[in-house]
Structure formats: structure tokens, C-alpha cells
Design a protein around this motif. Structure first.
Motif, PDB file in Angstrom:
ATOM      1  N   LEU A 190       0.846  -1.185   0.000  1.00  0.00           N
ATOM      2  CA  LEU A 190       0.000   0.000   0.000  1.00  0.00           C
ATOM      3  C   LEU A 190       0.881   1.235   0.000  1.00  0.00           C
ATOM      4  O   LEU A 190       1.872   1.288   0.722  1.00  0.00           O
ATOM      5  CB  LEU A 190      -0.832   0.027   1.277  1.00  0.00           C
ATOM      6  CG  LEU A 190      -2.154  -0.732   1.327  1.00  0.00           C
ATOM      7  CD1 LEU A 190      -2.767  -0.533   2.676  1.00  0.00           C
ATOM      8  CD2 LEU A 190      -3.096  -0.235   0.253  1.00  0.00           C
ATOM      9  N   LEU A 191       0.499   2.218  -0.788  1.00  0.00           N
ATOM     10  CA  LEU A 191       1.253   3.468  -0.787  1.00  0.00           C
ATOM     11  C   LEU A 191       0.280   4.626  -0.753  1.00  0.00           C
ATOM     12  O   LEU A 191      -0.819   4.531  -1.283  1.00  0.00           O
ATOM     13  CB  LEU A 191       2.094   3.589  -2.060  1.00  0.00           C
ATOM     14  CG  LEU A 191       3.295   2.654  -2.192  1.00  0.00           C
ATOM     15  CD1 LEU A 191       3.920   2.835  -3.551  1.00  0.00           C
ATOM     16  CD2 LEU A 191       4.315   2.932  -1.124  1.00  0.00           C
ATOM     17  N   SER A 192       0.708   5.729  -0.164  1.00  0.00           N
ATOM     18  CA  SER A 192      -0.163   6.904  -0.153  1.00  0.00           C
ATOM     19  C   SER A 192       0.057   7.685  -1.441  1.00  0.00           C
ATOM     20  O   SER A 192       1.055   7.511  -2.143  1.00  0.00           O
ATOM     21  CB  SER A 192       0.164   7.785   1.047  1.00  0.00           C
ATOM     22  OG  SER A 192       1.415   8.397   0.859  1.00  0.00           O
ATOM     23  N   LEU A 193      -0.887   8.565  -1.716  1.00  0.00           N
ATOM     24  CA  LEU A 193      -0.809   9.354  -2.941  1.00  0.00           C
ATOM     25  C   LEU A 193       0.469  10.173  -2.964  1.00  0.00           C
ATOM     26  O   LEU A 193       1.147  10.291  -4.000  1.00  0.00           O
ATOM     27  CB  LEU A 193      -2.029  10.276  -3.006  1.00  0.00           C
ATOM     28  CG  LEU A 193      -2.106  11.206  -4.198  1.00  0.00           C
ATOM     29  CD1 LEU A 193      -2.116  10.394  -5.472  1.00  0.00           C
ATOM     30  CD2 LEU A 193      -3.359  12.062  -4.123  1.00  0.00           C
ATOM     31  N   ALA A 194       0.838  10.729  -1.816  1.00  0.00           N
ATOM     32  CA  ALA A 194       2.036  11.557  -1.767  1.00  0.00           C
ATOM     33  C   ALA A 194       3.286  10.735  -2.058  1.00  0.00           C
ATOM     34  O   ALA A 194       4.189  11.175  -2.770  1.00  0.00           O
ATOM     35  CB  ALA A 194       2.155  12.207  -0.394  1.00  0.00           C
ATOM     36  N   GLU A 195       3.332   9.519  -1.514  1.00  0.00           N
ATOM     37  CA  GLU A 195       4.509   8.674  -1.778  1.00  0.00           C
ATOM     38  C   GLU A 195       4.602   8.347  -3.252  1.00  0.00           C
ATOM     39  O   GLU A 195       5.683   8.342  -3.844  1.00  0.00           O
ATOM     40  CB  GLU A 195       4.398   7.364  -1.004  1.00  0.00           C
ATOM     41  CG  GLU A 195       4.801   7.444   0.438  1.00  0.00           C
ATOM     42  CD  GLU A 195       4.516   6.140   1.155  1.00  0.00           C
ATOM     43  OE1 GLU A 195       3.336   5.811   1.345  1.00  0.00           O
ATOM     44  OE2 GLU A 195       5.479   5.441   1.491  1.00  0.00           O
ATOM     45  N   THR A 246       3.443  10.065  -5.731  1.00  0.00           N
ATOM     46  CA  THR A 246       3.858  11.251  -6.471  1.00  0.00           C
ATOM     47  C   THR A 246       5.360  11.439  -6.380  1.00  0.00           C
ATOM     48  O   THR A 246       6.020  11.749  -7.374  1.00  0.00           O
ATOM     49  CB  THR A 246       3.167  12.499  -5.894  1.00  0.00           C
ATOM     50  OG1 THR A 246       1.822  12.182  -5.620  1.00  0.00           O
ATOM     51  CG2 THR A 246       3.263  13.666  -6.833  1.00  0.00           C
ATOM     52  N   PHE A 247       5.896  11.243  -5.192  1.00  0.00           N
ATOM     53  CA  PHE A 247       7.336  11.393  -5.000  1.00  0.00           C
ATOM     54  C   PHE A 247       8.103  10.431  -5.888  1.00  0.00           C
ATOM     55  O   PHE A 247       9.090  10.788  -6.532  1.00  0.00           O
ATOM     56  CB  PHE A 247       7.653  11.135  -3.519  1.00  0.00           C
ATOM     57  CG  PHE A 247       9.072  11.403  -3.150  1.00  0.00           C
ATOM     58  CD1 PHE A 247       9.932  10.380  -2.813  1.00  0.00           C
ATOM     59  CD2 PHE A 247       9.565  12.703  -3.128  1.00  0.00           C
ATOM     60  CE1 PHE A 247      11.248  10.627  -2.461  1.00  0.00           C
ATOM     61  CE2 PHE A 247      10.877  12.959  -2.779  1.00  0.00           C
ATOM     62  CZ  PHE A 247      11.711  11.919  -2.449  1.00  0.00           C
ATOM     63  N   HIS A 259       7.679  11.424  -9.714  1.00  0.00           N
ATOM     64  CA  HIS A 259       8.506  12.580 -10.058  1.00  0.00           C
ATOM     65  C   HIS A 259       9.979  12.206 -10.109  1.00  0.00           C
ATOM     66  O   HIS A 259      10.739  12.702 -10.946  1.00  0.00           O
ATOM     67  CB  HIS A 259       8.317  13.703  -9.019  1.00  0.00           C
ATOM     68  CG  HIS A 259       7.059  14.466  -9.205  1.00  0.00           C
ATOM     69  ND1 HIS A 259       6.399  15.071  -8.179  1.00  0.00           N
ATOM     70  CD2 HIS A 259       6.335  14.731 -10.310  1.00  0.00           C
ATOM     71  CE1 HIS A 259       5.332  15.678  -8.629  1.00  0.00           C
ATOM     72  NE2 HIS A 259       5.265  15.488  -9.921  1.00  0.00           N
ATOM     73  N   GLY A 260      10.366  11.331  -9.198  1.00  0.00           N
ATOM     74  CA  GLY A 260      11.759  10.892  -9.178  1.00  0.00           C
ATOM     75  C   GLY A 260      12.139  10.182 -10.462  1.00  0.00           C
ATOM     76  O   GLY A 260      13.215  10.393 -11.028  1.00  0.00           O
ATOM     77  N   ASP A 291      10.798  10.586 -13.297  1.00  0.00           N
ATOM     78  CA  ASP A 291      10.832  11.575 -14.349  1.00  0.00           C
ATOM     79  C   ASP A 291      12.141  12.355 -14.348  1.00  0.00           C
ATOM     80  O   ASP A 291      12.676  12.696 -15.406  1.00  0.00           O
ATOM     81  CB  ASP A 291       9.650  12.527 -14.154  1.00  0.00           C
ATOM     82  CG  ASP A 291       9.354  13.289 -15.421  1.00  0.00           C
ATOM     83  OD1 ASP A 291       8.810  14.402 -15.310  1.00  0.00           O
ATOM     84  OD2 ASP A 291       9.672  12.784 -16.512  1.00  0.00           O
ATOM     85  N   ASP A 292      12.645  12.640 -13.149  1.00  0.00           N
ATOM     86  CA  ASP A 292      13.883  13.403 -13.037  1.00  0.00           C
ATOM     87  C   ASP A 292      15.113  12.523 -13.193  1.00  0.00           C
ATOM     88  O   ASP A 292      16.226  12.991 -13.002  1.00  0.00           O
ATOM     89  CB  ASP A 292      13.968  14.069 -11.646  1.00  0.00           C
ATOM     90  CG  ASP A 292      12.987  15.201 -11.500  1.00  0.00           C
ATOM     91  OD1 ASP A 292      12.725  15.607 -10.347  1.00  0.00           O
ATOM     92  OD2 ASP A 292      12.492  15.679 -12.530  1.00  0.00           O
ATOM     93  N   ARG A 314      15.919   8.184  -8.762  1.00  0.00           N
ATOM     94  CA  ARG A 314      14.911   7.439  -8.012  1.00  0.00           C
ATOM     95  C   ARG A 314      15.095   7.571  -6.508  1.00  0.00           C
ATOM     96  O   ARG A 314      16.078   8.157  -6.050  1.00  0.00           O
ATOM     97  CB  ARG A 314      14.973   5.970  -8.424  1.00  0.00           C
ATOM     98  CG  ARG A 314      14.494   5.771  -9.840  1.00  0.00           C
ATOM     99  CD  ARG A 314      15.238   4.669 -10.523  1.00  0.00           C
ATOM    100  NE  ARG A 314      14.655   3.360 -10.264  1.00  0.00           N
ATOM    101  CZ  ARG A 314      15.107   2.247 -10.836  1.00  0.00           C
ATOM    102  NH1 ARG A 314      16.131   2.291 -11.641  1.00  0.00           N
ATOM    103  NH2 ARG A 314      14.551   1.098 -10.581  1.00  0.00           N
ATOM    104  N   THR A 315      14.185   6.977  -5.738  1.00  0.00           N
ATOM    105  CA  THR A 315      14.211   7.193  -4.290  1.00  0.00           C
ATOM    106  C   THR A 315      15.486   6.679  -3.645  1.00  0.00           C
ATOM    107  O   THR A 315      15.898   7.158  -2.593  1.00  0.00           O
ATOM    108  CB  THR A 315      13.037   6.505  -3.577  1.00  0.00           C
ATOM    109  OG1 THR A 315      12.978   5.148  -4.023  1.00  0.00           O
ATOM    110  CG2 THR A 315      11.737   7.190  -3.865  1.00  0.00           C
ATOM    111  N   ASP A 316      16.134   5.703  -4.264  1.00  0.00           N
ATOM    112  CA  ASP A 316      17.364   5.227  -3.636  1.00  0.00           C
ATOM    113  C   ASP A 316      18.597   5.762  -4.332  1.00  0.00           C
ATOM    114  O   ASP A 316      19.696   5.267  -4.128  1.00  0.00           O
ATOM    115  CB  ASP A 316      17.394   3.697  -3.600  1.00  0.00           C
ATOM    116  CG  ASP A 316      17.115   3.095  -4.952  1.00  0.00           C
ATOM    117  OD1 ASP A 316      16.966   3.865  -5.923  1.00  0.00           O
ATOM    118  OD2 ASP A 316      17.046   1.863  -5.049  1.00  0.00           O
TER     119      ASP A 316
END
Lengths: 297, 275, 298
Positions: free
Chosen positions: A5-10, A12-13, A16-17, A19-20, A23-25
Motif C-alpha cells: 500500500l502506498l499513499s498518494l504523496a509517496e 507522487t514522490f 517525479h523521481g 521523471d527526473d 529514483r528514491t534510492d
């Protein structure tokens, strides 16, 4: 695979990562996480390998048995895949919970190895119409952390590389019945030529919410998989040829995107094949005195 | 090899062990990062992996069903398809009758040690995967499950230890004098697959042996708390049962010492506060 | 194809050992399940112990003994989170029920966040109407992350949470990490606005939150608004580096505090963020952090 399960904010993060290209790691879109391989962890099988890709843990055992060829293909041997998702990975895989996933992965493997360019099944024939080798490749998924297809395919390739099939010393037809003698010497074996065995490359695309065009991600974590609507799993041989393409997920793709994705998969597949072969050869050079750790260290 | 030859004249078995000697046990706890507790155990060539999830909220179907005040323990015993050392591979890892029955037995062994009254409405999952089978699979599974529970930090009363004792079939169905000469039981302990198959009878025992120096040892009849016992194989005369039972229990006690050492080793190397 | 492009696969023989403990320090007395803890009869028994049939106090987990006055308990190495009143936790909403949300907090039962324990838009003292009940989903949905404090512990051990203080509430963009709860010490402060600019929440339940949004979230709406704008590249790098540092520390069993995290972050600057994923680099950072922490205590 297993629902994270993930929240909408997670989400989005993460998107976007991607796209840029950061990534998160900290990886970029075409980087793999650290991988580790070890072969011959199961001494009672013909060949085995354990592969770890971050937390994803795959164990593969290969067994060679003498069998009768199919009547349609009397000169060919057989290759069969079986994937078992162990409940050790997540309680959701208890009982029959992991069967769907297991069937999907084994079907993808079967498709990938189908081509005769990959494995010429006639090399597995002992006596035409009478006896042939049947290779059972059994995969056990011990932990899931995203990107199962790639990890399974790498582990399968490593296990097949380490497989030792007993040499057939005599094979005669004795009054209509086949008589086969196998060499007693455990070191007198034939190894498979894995030079053309493919690896699977998973490319995650179509991240939800945002139209980010042709960005696709290699080696997704389970959170990234949760955010993507479509993935393409491509089987790439070491020479760059593609043996199978499978699209998973409910999202749709433009045809031009598909072509670009296949190009990317081909490049990555070549590098991945080179990487695993280097590791396997390096392991070979350590010789038979190599200490086998398995799960103990 | 006839049943008589399980132990040679010099007192040695096929692999060089004595009748009451266990195979080498190697252990690693905390093998996996994603489960709450996990353990890998090797008993000779038998290799077993156990993972524990919980205690956690029962998800899905268990929600409405668990009205009782105590927790539920959910066990699954599964054998990998490539686990058979000799002969053909197994067709299905689980779902057949034998593994389902073994899952039930495993649950009994675990329920005996976990204090379920501490976990009302919670669920503890114990999953065991046999990677290589070479005799005493169920016992190795119980031992691995105990270690995985300890790794998960779930309170248990004692180690649940399994051990087998095997006797040759020749003479197994004859009566024996109830006074045993050595006093430590009869039969061989911790048999491997070949020894189990040579027409012998095997008694499998899961016991809570108790810590050394505890009351259990000072009991004159040296019992230890037995929670599961099952026998397989050919016929066995009742008079031989006591000898086998003593052998198996002693095997359990010896195994417990080894498992305890492994747990202590794990504690010394993984304790965060002393780094 | 140059070297940086190649994909490297390691071998098991080259595996690094993440264990950093050395036997020099005096090892404490460890107890294993079934072992007798204390023979004196006047001690009260706490967690991790039980009384057997002969009234002897025995350990039920494997760990270290803790004696607080007359209370004896054994603390295991790793366990699910046991909540205590006042703890700060990070949790994920799993279910919506009548007048409350169920939150997954890595404990033996899901925790409850009552509708009456959250701040709703419109001010502190607003009465909860029937309309609020129907529209609970508007405030918190399944999958949302929250930061809350433990208000109460029920008889069966489950927790009741509240977010009535403004610093708690729904969490916005960032990364959630799961580490063993035993690596998080109980301290006065759990919210850390690190000097480098990110904000870090070390939940007592082992869930660590690295927050990326640097704008002060508008809390007048009761803390339910979310900032979904694009995070700048620099902040993203910082979050990735923090994430990898924390995982490196956790893998080597080092306690997580704001000090250890900041030390680790400093020591990690010689690597790029994705290089920290390699086990060798992670071990190096952990080792250096451990040394710095050791120097600090002496």
C-alpha cells in the motif's frame, strides 16, 4: 506482486523521481541494484544456483532425468520450468496463493527458451525415439522485493550453467528396447552451453497520474512496481537478439514507444548477460575448493 | 543391506557415527530481512528454512472467524520440488496429504510452546520449506521453526526439539527383556534417509527437554515433556517402545544443547546495544 | 561500452560481513527460552518471562535481562513493537471502520485512530457530526501515512492513537523505511529537522519517515492537506542519501538517533547516493559512524 500500500504523496514522490532520472534510492532509470550469485548450493541436484537482488532471493535447482521423447519430436529432449512461490516470502503465498504468479513466471520462461537459437533440444537426445534427457528447472522464490522476472531468469541461467549431466557411455537398441549406460564417475559429465541462453529484462512504464512520455525504469522496487500501469518483459540473448516479449499490466502503449523500449531492453540485456557470465566464470576460476556458503554466512 | 546391519560390530553406522550420535547441526538465524523471524538449519544433509510472520492482525478471511480470546497459529510445511536426494523429484511442493498432515503435526509442536493467551485475536504464521531431504525432515522442521520463533522475539516456554530413533526391523517384532543393559535406550538416533528406508521402524518424538539443570533432568524417570510422537515403518513390539523413547529423548536433549549454543552465538553477534 | 556501464554481479565468497560487534566489551549475560532467570520468590515478572509449573521464573525470549527495582524482564533482540503511552509512531491506514481508522504500526494488532482523536478542519473544538463519519475518507484513506502519538493501550495490547497536536497528522511526500524497533531508542525528541534541510521522524515502532517537502505545510486545515508539488533535485538527492545511510546503519545493527544519522550522512559524502547501495560502501559508512560514536562517549 504482493500488495504494497502506498499513499498518494509517496506515489507522487516516486513518479517525479523517475521523471527526473533520480529514483528514491539514488539510482538512475537504467541501474540495477547490487546482485549476488552462488552456484552449486544444492549438491544433490544436477545444477543449482542462488541469486540475490537486493532483498529478492531466488533458489533454482536443475534435475536431469532420462525420459522418452515426444512422438512429434523424436530427436529432441525436453526442458520444463516450474516456479514455486514459497510462503516464506509473504503470508499471501500460503497454500495456493502464489500459484498464479508462479504460473505466470514459468510461462514467461518457457516462452523465452522456446526458440531453437537458444537451446537446441537435439543436443539432449540420447537415442532417437527412445530416450532423451529431460531437464527440470525448478525455481523457488524465497523473498520478493520487486523485479522477480529478471532475478529468476538470471538464477535460471546460472543454475543451467552449473548443471552437470552424466555422460552416456553406451546407448544401444537391444531388440527394440533401449539400453543406456551412464558413466559411474561423478566427474565425467557434460555441461550445457549457456552461451545463448537469454535473460529477462523488465521495463516498468506508464507511471500513473503523470504523462511522462517514454520514461521507463529498469529493476523496479516493489513500490515502483505499484506505481506503474504497464511493464514489458523482454527476453534478450547475449548477442542482442530478442526471443520473447511479454506485456503485463493494464496500461496501454503507443507502438513507437514499444519499439524504443525494445531497443533499450536489448542494450541492457547485453550488459546483463555479460555481467552474469563474468561472475560465473570468476566463480569457476575459484575451482572446486571454493567454500560453498549457501545460507550459512 | 539387511536390517541387522544398521550398526556394525564395531558399533559404527554407515556414515561412521555411533548409535547415539547426532549428525552435524549447522544453524543461521535471521537469514531473511523481510519476515519477522527466520532460521536456516542443516542436520547432516537435511536442509530446512523456516520463516515466522507475526504476531500480526489476521488479514482477509481470518478476520471474522477468530472469536476466541487466544491467538491462532498458522503453519505450513512445504518441501521444495528438488528436495529429494535420491530418486525422482516431487511433483508438488505442498497440498498433498503427507505435507498437510505434517503441517498439522508442526502446528501441534508449535502450539505446545507458544503462549497464545498473550496474543488475543492475533495471528502467528510459521512457514517451513525443506530444501533438501535426507531423513528426519520433520524434526529438522520443528527445530528450525523454534529457532525462527526465537529470532522473531515471540515468547516461548522452551525449545521444541524433534528427534528420531530407528530400530532394525529384524527383531523389532520380538519381545525384549524390559531391563535394558545400557540404560540409555536402543536403536539409532537421527537416521538419514537410507537408514530410515532399510526396512526399519522409526519413532519420531518432539519434546520440550527443559534447560540443563532444570527440574526435568532431576526427575528419576527422566521423562522430558513429550508433545508429539509418531511411528512409521514395520511392526514394533510394545516392549521395545520404552528403549526407543529413551533414545529419542536423549537425542532431543543433546539437540537442545546445540540449538541453545547457536542462539547464544547469534545474540553475541547481533546485539545492537553493545556496539 | 565503458566500465561504468557494466552491470556487476557479485559472488557469495566475496560477501561482506555486516557484523560490527567485537568481543572486547564485556558481554552481558544472555538468557535463552526455558532458562531459569531468578530463584528468589519476591520478584515481579515482566515481559519475556513466565512462571512454570514449579513456580520458577524462566525466560521466554532470547535476550538481555533488565531489572528495574523489583520488576524482572528479558528484552529480546528483535520483536514486534510493544506500544507505550506517549510514544511517537508512524503508521499506515489499513482500514476504515465506524468512527475510526485502523492503522498498521508493526505491532501484534492494528492500532486504532478514533475520529474523536484527530483535528478536523474548522478548529479544535468542533463536534463530530454524522457528516464527518460519512466523509472520513476525505481526511484519511487506506494507504495514507500518518504520524501520531500513543494515547492509550487497550487490554488486549492494541494501541489507541491521537493526532491532536499540530505537529502530527498526515505525511506528505517522502520515503518510508522499516527497521527493527529495537534500533530506535526512546527519547524526548523524535522529530528532527536536520541541518541539511530534510525532516526525519524516527517512529518508536521502527517506521522511519524521511520527509521531502520543505514548505511548512498548511496546518490550518487540520493537517490533512498534502503538498504534491515537484521536489527539487537537491532535496531529492538528500533524501536518497539519508535513506541509504539509515539502511546501512540498520543492517549493521547500529542504534538510530539523530546523532548517528548525521554522522553517517557526513561520512557518506565521499560516495554518491547510489554507490551507498553497494554492501562494501554501506559497511564502510557504518564502521566510520560507529567509530565516531565511540569517540563521543569516551
Amino acid at each position: 506482486m504482493a500488495n504494497t500500500l502506498l499513499s498518494l504523496a509517496e506515489k507522487t514522490f516516486i513518479v517525479h523521481g523517475v521523471d527526473d532520472n533520480y529514483r528514491t534510492d539514488g539510482r538512475n532509470r537504467s541501474e540495477y541494484r547490487p546482485m549476488e550469485v552462488e552456484t552449486k548450493v544444492l549438491p544433490h541436484t544436477s545444477g543449482s544456483a542462488r541469486l540475490r537482488l537486493a532483498n529478492t532471493d531466488i533458489l533454482v535447482g536443475v534435475k536431469a532425468e532420462v525420459d522418452t521423447p515426444y512422438p512429434d519430436n523424436p530427436n529432441e529432449g525436453k526442458l520444463e520450468f516450474f516456479v514455486d512461490c514459497s510462503a516464506n516470502a509473504t503470508p499471501a503465498f500460503e497454500g495456493k496463493g502464489g500459484d498464479n504468479l508462479g504460473t505466470e513466471i514459468s510461462n514467461t520462461l518457457t516462452l523465452a527458451y522456446q526458440s531453437s537459437h537458444v537451446l537446441d533440444l537435439t543436443t539432449l537426445c540420447i537415442l532417437p525415439q527412445q530416450k532423451c534427457w529431460k531437464l527440470y528447472v525448478d525455481v523457488l522464490i524465497l523473498q520478493c522485493d520487486g523485479n522477480l522476472f529478471d532475478a529468476v531468469a538470471l538464477a535460471v541461467k546460472a543454475a543451467l550453467y552449473s548443471a552437470q549431466i552424466p555422460k552416456v557411455t553406451t546407448a544401444t537398441l537391444d531388440g527394440g528396447k533401449a539400453d543406456i549406460q551412464l558413466s559411474d564417475d561423478p566427474f565425467d559429465c557434460v555441461k550445457l552451453d549457456v552461451g545463448s541462453f537469454p535473460v529477462l529484462v523488465t521495463l516498468c512504464k506508464n507511471f500513473t497520474f503523470i504523462q511522462i512520455g517514454e520514461n521507463c525504469v529498469v529493476d523496479p522496487t516493489s513500490e515502483e512496481e505499484e506505481c506503474s500501469a504497464a511493464s514489458i518483459v523482454v527476453a534478450v540473448m547475449p548477442n542482442g537478439r530478442i526471443t520473447s516479449v511479454v506485456k503485463t499490466g493494464y496500461g496501454s502503449l503507443q507502438p513507437s514507444t514499444l519499439v524504443k523500449t525494445l531497443e533499450l531492453a536489448k542494450d541492457i540485456g547485453i550488459k546483463l548477460n555479460a555481467g552474469i557470465m563474468n561472475a560465473l566464470k570468476e566463480e569457476d576460476e575459484l575451482g572446486s575448493q571454493r567454500e560453498i556458503f549457501g545460507f550459512l554466512k | 543391506m539387511s536390517g541387522q546391519d544398521l550398526v556394525s560390530d564395531q558399533g559404527l553406522r554407515v556414515d561412521g557415527r555411533r548409535a547415539n550420535e547426532l549428525r552435524q547441526i549447522r544453524v543461521r538465524m535471521g537469514v531473511f530481512g523481510q519476515s519477522d523471524g527466520s532460521a536456516y538449519l542443516e542436520q547432516g544433509n537435511t536442509k530446512v528454512l523456516a520463516a515466522v510472520y507475526g504476531p500480526h492482525q489476521p488479514r482477509g478471511g481470518g478476520r471474522g472467524g477468530n472469536r476466541s480470546g487466544t491467538g491462532i497459529i498458522n503453519c505450513q510445511y512445504s518441501m521444495a520440488v528438488f528436495s529429494f536426494s535420491a530418486g525422482e523429484r516431487k511433483k508438488r511442493p505442498r497440498g498433498d496429504r503427507k505435507t498437510q498432515e505434517t503441517s498439522l503435526q508442526l502446528r501441534r509442536a508449535i502450539e505446545a510452546i507458544v503462549q497464545v493467551e498473550l496474543y488475543p485475536r492475533s495471528q502467528i504464521d510459521v512457514f517451513v520449506e525443506v530444501l533438501q531431504s535426507d531423513g528426519s525432515d520433520y524434526c529438522a522442521a520443528v527445530n528450525a521453526a523454534t529457532l525462527a520463533l526465537i529470532d522473531a522475539g515471540i515468547p516461548i516456554k522452551d525449545y521444541s526439539v524433534g528427534c528420531t530413533a530407528t530400530i532394525a526391523s529384524m527383531g523389532a517384532s520380538e519381545e525384549v527383556d524390559s531391563k535394558d543393559e545400557t540404560g540409555s535406550g536402543t536403536g539409532i538416533v537421527d537416521a538419514n534417509h537410507m537408514e530410515e528406508c532399510t526396512g526399519a521402524t522409526t519413532l519420531t518424538v518432539v519434546a520440550l527437554p527443559g534447560a540443563p539443570g532444570s527440574n526435568y533432568e532431576s526427575d528419576t524417570d527422566n521423562s522430558g515433556l513429550v508433545v508429539v510422537a509418531q511411528g512409521t515403518g514395520a511392526r514394533l513390539h510394545l516392549s521395545r517402545l520404552e528403549g526407543l523413547r529413551q533414545r529419542a529423548l536423549q537425542g532431543c536433549r543433546d539437540t537442545r544443547v546445540i540449538l541453545d549454543q547457536a542462539v547464544r552465538f547469534h545474540l553475541t553477534t547481533h546485539d545492537p546495544h553493545f556496539i | 561500452m565503458n566500465d561504468e556501464d557494466m552491470i556487476r554481479v557479485r559472488l557469495a565468497v566475496h560477501r561482506t560481513n555486516t557484523n560490527l560487534s567485537n568481543g572486547d566489551h564485556g558481554m552481558p549475560r544472555y538468557y535463552t527460552p526455558g532458562e531459569e532467570v531468578c530463584s528468589q520468590p519476591d520478584f515481579m515478572r515482566g515481559h519475556g518471562t513466565y512462571m512454570d509449573d514449579n513456580d520458577t521464573l524462566r525466560a521466554s525470549v532470547a535476550g538481555v535481562l533488565e531489572k528495574v527495582n523489583k520488576l524482572i524482564s528479558v528484552k529480546p533482540l528483535k520483536a514486534r513493537y510493544q506500544g507505550e503511552i506517549g510514544d511517537v509512531i508512524v503508521g499506515r491506514i489499513t482500514e476504515l471502520q465506524q468512527k475510526r481508522w485502523k492503522v498498521d504500526t508493526n505491532s501484534k494488532l492494528d492500532s486504532a485512530l478514533l475520529l474523536s482523536s484527530v483535528n478536523l478542519p474548522g478548529g479544535e473544538l468542533r463536534r463530530r457530526s454524522a457528516e464527518d463519519e460519512q466523509t472520513m475518507r476525505r481526511y484519511l484513506q487506506e494507504g495514507d501515512l500518518i504520524c501520531a502519538e500513543v494515547q492509550n493501550v487497550f487490554a488486549d495490547g492494541s494501541l489507541s492513537l491521537h493526532t491532536r497536536v499540530l505537529k502530527y497528522g498526515k505525511l506528505s511526500q517522502g520515503i518510508l523505511l522499516k527497521v527493527p524497533p529495537s534500533l530506535i531508542k526512546r527519547k524526548k525528541v523524535h522529530f528532527h529537522n536536520l541541518l541539511i534541510g530534510a525532516n526525519l521522524i524516527l517512529g518508536n515502532n521502527g517506521y522511519v519517515w524521511i520527509g521531502a517537502s520543505i514548505h511548512n505545510t498548511d496546518r490550518t486545515e487540520g493537517g490533512f492537506a498534502q503538498d504534491l508539488s515537484r521536489i527539487p533535485q537537491q532535496d531529492r538527492e538528500m533524501c536518497a542519501r539519508l535513506r541509504n545511510c539509515i539502511l546501512a546503519l540498520a543492517r549493521s545493527n547500529i542504534l538510530l538517533t539523530d546523532t548517528s544519522v548525521i554522522y553517517a550522512y557526513d561520512e557518506s559524502t565521499k560516495y554518491s547516493a547510489n554507490e551507498l547501495l553497494q554492501p562494501e560502501a554501506a559497511l564502510d559508512v557504518a564502521l566510520l559512524t560507529q567509530q565516531r560514536l565511540g569517540e563521543r562517549i569516551d
